[in-house]
Design a protein around this motif. Sequence first.
Motif, PDB file in Angstrom:
ATOM      1  N   UNK A 225      23.191 -30.024  45.795  1.00  0.00           N
ATOM      2  CA  UNK A 225      22.476 -29.826  47.065  1.00  0.00           C
ATOM      3  C   UNK A 225      20.994 -30.144  46.813  1.00  0.00           C
ATOM      4  N   UNK A 226      20.425 -31.011  47.645  1.00  0.00           N
ATOM      5  CA  UNK A 226      19.031 -31.399  47.397  1.00  0.00           C
ATOM      6  C   UNK A 226      18.040 -30.332  47.866  1.00  0.00           C
ATOM      7  N   UNK A 227      16.973 -30.171  47.083  1.00  0.00           N
ATOM      8  CA  UNK A 227      15.897 -29.244  47.458  1.00  0.00           C
ATOM      9  C   UNK A 227      14.707 -30.059  47.966  1.00  0.00           C
ATOM     10  N   UNK A 228      14.328 -29.847  49.211  1.00  0.00           N
ATOM     11  CA  UNK A 228      13.107 -30.429  49.778  1.00  0.00           C
ATOM     12  C   UNK A 228      12.127 -29.275  50.003  1.00  0.00           C
ATOM     13  N   UNK A 229      10.833 -29.532  49.780  1.00  0.00           N
ATOM     14  CA  UNK A 229       9.832 -28.499  50.074  1.00  0.00           C
ATOM     15  C   UNK A 229       8.818 -29.072  51.055  1.00  0.00           C
ATOM     16  N   UNK A 230       8.511 -28.294  52.083  1.00  0.00           N
ATOM     17  CA  UNK A 230       7.603 -28.766  53.129  1.00  0.00           C
ATOM     18  C   UNK A 230       6.240 -28.126  52.944  1.00  0.00           C
ATOM     19  N   UNK A 231       5.210 -28.957  52.883  1.00  0.00           N
ATOM     20  CA  UNK A 231       3.872 -28.369  52.715  1.00  0.00           C
ATOM     21  C   UNK A 231       2.770 -29.343  53.102  1.00  0.00           C
ATOM     22  N   UNK A 232       1.647 -28.783  53.467  1.00  0.00           N
ATOM     23  CA  UNK A 232       0.494 -29.626  53.775  1.00  0.00           C
ATOM     24  C   UNK A 232      -0.112 -30.096  52.451  1.00  0.00           C
ATOM     25  N   UNK A 233      -0.791 -31.240  52.498  1.00  0.00           N
ATOM     26  CA  UNK A 233      -1.369 -31.788  51.254  1.00  0.00           C
ATOM     27  C   UNK A 233      -2.443 -30.867  50.681  1.00  0.00           C
ATOM     28  N   UNK A 234      -2.958 -29.967  51.501  1.00  0.00           N
ATOM     29  CA  UNK A 234      -4.010 -29.064  51.009  1.00  0.00           C
ATOM     30  C   UNK A 234      -3.470 -27.982  50.081  1.00  0.00           C
ATOM     31  N   UNK A 235      -2.161 -27.996  49.881  1.00  0.00           N
ATOM     32  CA  UNK A 235      -1.603 -27.030  48.930  1.00  0.00           C
ATOM     33  C   UNK A 235      -1.630 -27.565  47.505  1.00  0.00           C
ATOM     34  N   UNK A 236      -2.025 -28.816  47.365  1.00  0.00           N
ATOM     35  CA  UNK A 236      -2.193 -29.361  46.012  1.00  0.00           C
ATOM     36  C   UNK A 236      -3.377 -28.644  45.378  1.00  0.00           C
ATOM     37  N   UNK A 237      -3.196 -28.163  44.153  1.00  0.00           N
ATOM     38  CA  UNK A 237      -4.311 -27.486  43.487  1.00  0.00           C
ATOM     39  C   UNK A 237      -4.982 -28.424  42.481  1.00  0.00           C
ATOM     40  N   UNK A 238      -6.112 -29.022  42.851  1.00  0.00           N
ATOM     41  CA  UNK A 238      -6.762 -30.025  41.996  1.00  0.00           C
ATOM     42  C   UNK A 238      -7.214 -29.452  40.659  1.00  0.00           C
ATOM     43  N   UNK A 239      -7.541 -28.157  40.639  1.00  0.00           N
ATOM     44  CA  UNK A 239      -8.072 -27.562  39.401  1.00  0.00           C
ATOM     45  C   UNK A 239      -7.034 -27.616  38.280  1.00  0.00           C
ATOM     46  N   UNK A 240      -5.751 -27.645  38.642  1.00  0.00           N
ATOM     47  CA  UNK A 240      -4.711 -27.660  37.601  1.00  0.00           C
ATOM     48  C   UNK A 240      -4.710 -28.983  36.827  1.00  0.00           C
ATOM     49  N   UNK A 241      -5.283 -30.021  37.423  1.00  0.00           N
ATOM     50  CA  UNK A 241      -5.410 -31.312  36.723  1.00  0.00           C
ATOM     51  C   UNK A 241      -6.277 -31.131  35.470  1.00  0.00           C
ATOM     52  N   UNK A 242      -7.235 -30.231  35.556  1.00  0.00           N
ATOM     53  CA  UNK A 242      -8.161 -30.026  34.438  1.00  0.00           C
ATOM     54  C   UNK A 242      -7.757 -28.838  33.568  1.00  0.00           C
ATOM     55  N   UNK A 243      -6.523 -28.437  33.683  1.00  0.00           N
ATOM     56  CA  UNK A 243      -6.012 -27.396  32.784  1.00  0.00           C
ATOM     57  C   UNK A 243      -6.247 -25.981  33.264  1.00  0.00           C
ATOM     58  N   UNK A 244      -6.846 -25.812  34.451  1.00  0.00           N
ATOM     59  CA  UNK A 244      -7.009 -24.441  34.952  1.00  0.00           C
ATOM     60  C   UNK A 244      -5.655 -23.946  35.432  1.00  0.00           C
ATOM     61  N   UNK A 245      -5.356 -22.723  35.058  1.00  0.00           N
ATOM     62  CA  UNK A 245      -4.028 -22.183  35.340  1.00  0.00           C
ATOM     63  C   UNK A 245      -3.897 -21.781  36.816  1.00  0.00           C
ATOM     64  N   UNK A 246      -2.714 -21.994  37.379  1.00  0.00           N
ATOM     65  CA  UNK A 246      -2.445 -21.466  38.723  1.00  0.00           C
ATOM     66  C   UNK A 246      -2.023 -20.010  38.511  1.00  0.00           C
ATOM     67  N   UNK A 247      -2.862 -19.114  38.909  1.00  0.00           N
ATOM     68  CA  UNK A 247      -2.563 -17.697  38.675  1.00  0.00           C
ATOM     69  C   UNK A 247      -1.434 -17.268  39.611  1.00  0.00           C
ATOM     70  N   UNK A 248      -0.427 -16.619  39.059  1.00  0.00           N
ATOM     71  CA  UNK A 248       0.656 -16.110  39.899  1.00  0.00           C
ATOM     72  C   UNK A 248       0.342 -14.664  40.281  1.00  0.00           C
ATOM     73  N   UNK A 249       0.265 -14.445  41.570  1.00  0.00           N
ATOM     74  CA  UNK A 249      -0.086 -13.112  42.082  1.00  0.00           C
ATOM     75  C   UNK A 249       0.936 -12.063  41.643  1.00  0.00           C
TER      76      UNK A 249
END
Length: 320
Positions: A225-249
């Motif tokens: 079964x395919x998984x699609x995720x719907x989101x606006x492009x503003x959900x991309x976290x640019x800081x993760x490109x530079x190794x900053x961690x996405x903190x999980x709440x």
Amino acid sequence: MLSKNFKKSLKEIKSLKVQGASEVRKAAIKALALEISGFSSKSVMHFKADLLLAMKELWLSRPTEPEMRTALRVVLHKVQGKEAESVEKLRKELLGELLAFERQRQEAMRKIAIYGARSITKGSTVLTHCHSHTVMEILKEAFRQGRLERVYFTETRPLFQGRITALELSKAGIPATMILDSAAAGFLKKCSLFLTGADAILSDGSLVNKVGTQGISMLAESFGVQHFAACSSHKFDPATVFGFEEVIEQRPESEVWGKKLKKLRIENPAFDVTPAKYVKALITEKGILPPTEFAGLMYEELRLDKHEKEFASLIRLMKK
Ligand code: RUB
């Protein structure tokens, strides 16, 4: 000094009275706009200091919400390194910016609904998890077009966001079945698609969404079964490109069980990370793209090769 109303909005965001990344962004923009309107700062310098204080509170209110952070970053960009002539001019400019940003996000949501509905084939049965405004827009559009047969959805422990999904599906007249989170494996076999929202997309294309998404996504793959995720492009976290961690709440233990027992620890992460390889595509306003391609597109669009220092200093600035 933050106003009473602003503190109330912060509380609503933190307590999940305002729920889902898109609503968090909307509420944050509204709260900031109201706060800016009421600033009594006498000088541009004081205005900027007041603004920073309010933005920082919002930035830290829910740690895993890049869409809100993108909104704040765009606004901050307008003020930084700029000599404003007067408080009034700056206030007007920022309010205009916030309004334009919000309008643009609503247009993006409309596009996502249209693209997403097109990718639901006639007679589809969809499984979703949690409550996503973006997913709901797609489901309503697909149903309107006569493509959707039934929606299965999890109740989503511990805060039961599935009940919000239930209310909305019922209001839209969409045939729906609520299942326990732990029943997902059994019901996936009846579904043609697993469709979720997203809170963040990381530099490697992996998807951060409500805890439980990763497990269902991996199961979906094993059932074909395919998984699609719907989101606006503003959900991309640019800081993760530079190794900053996405903190999980990490949410309070009491949301899971109010009991305190000796030696018992309860972990309550709000989100988990689904590797890009499990997600067939992201449905965004820029089109339907495999997650790694989407991350590449955002890298190019934001010209991240030129902005490492800017992101590093932004993250420093917004620290506790
Ligand atoms: C909600 C959640 C949603 C995303 C996307 O988590 O994980 O799937 O936020 O939502 P919570 P939307 O209930 O903890 O906010 O599509 O509304 O942006």
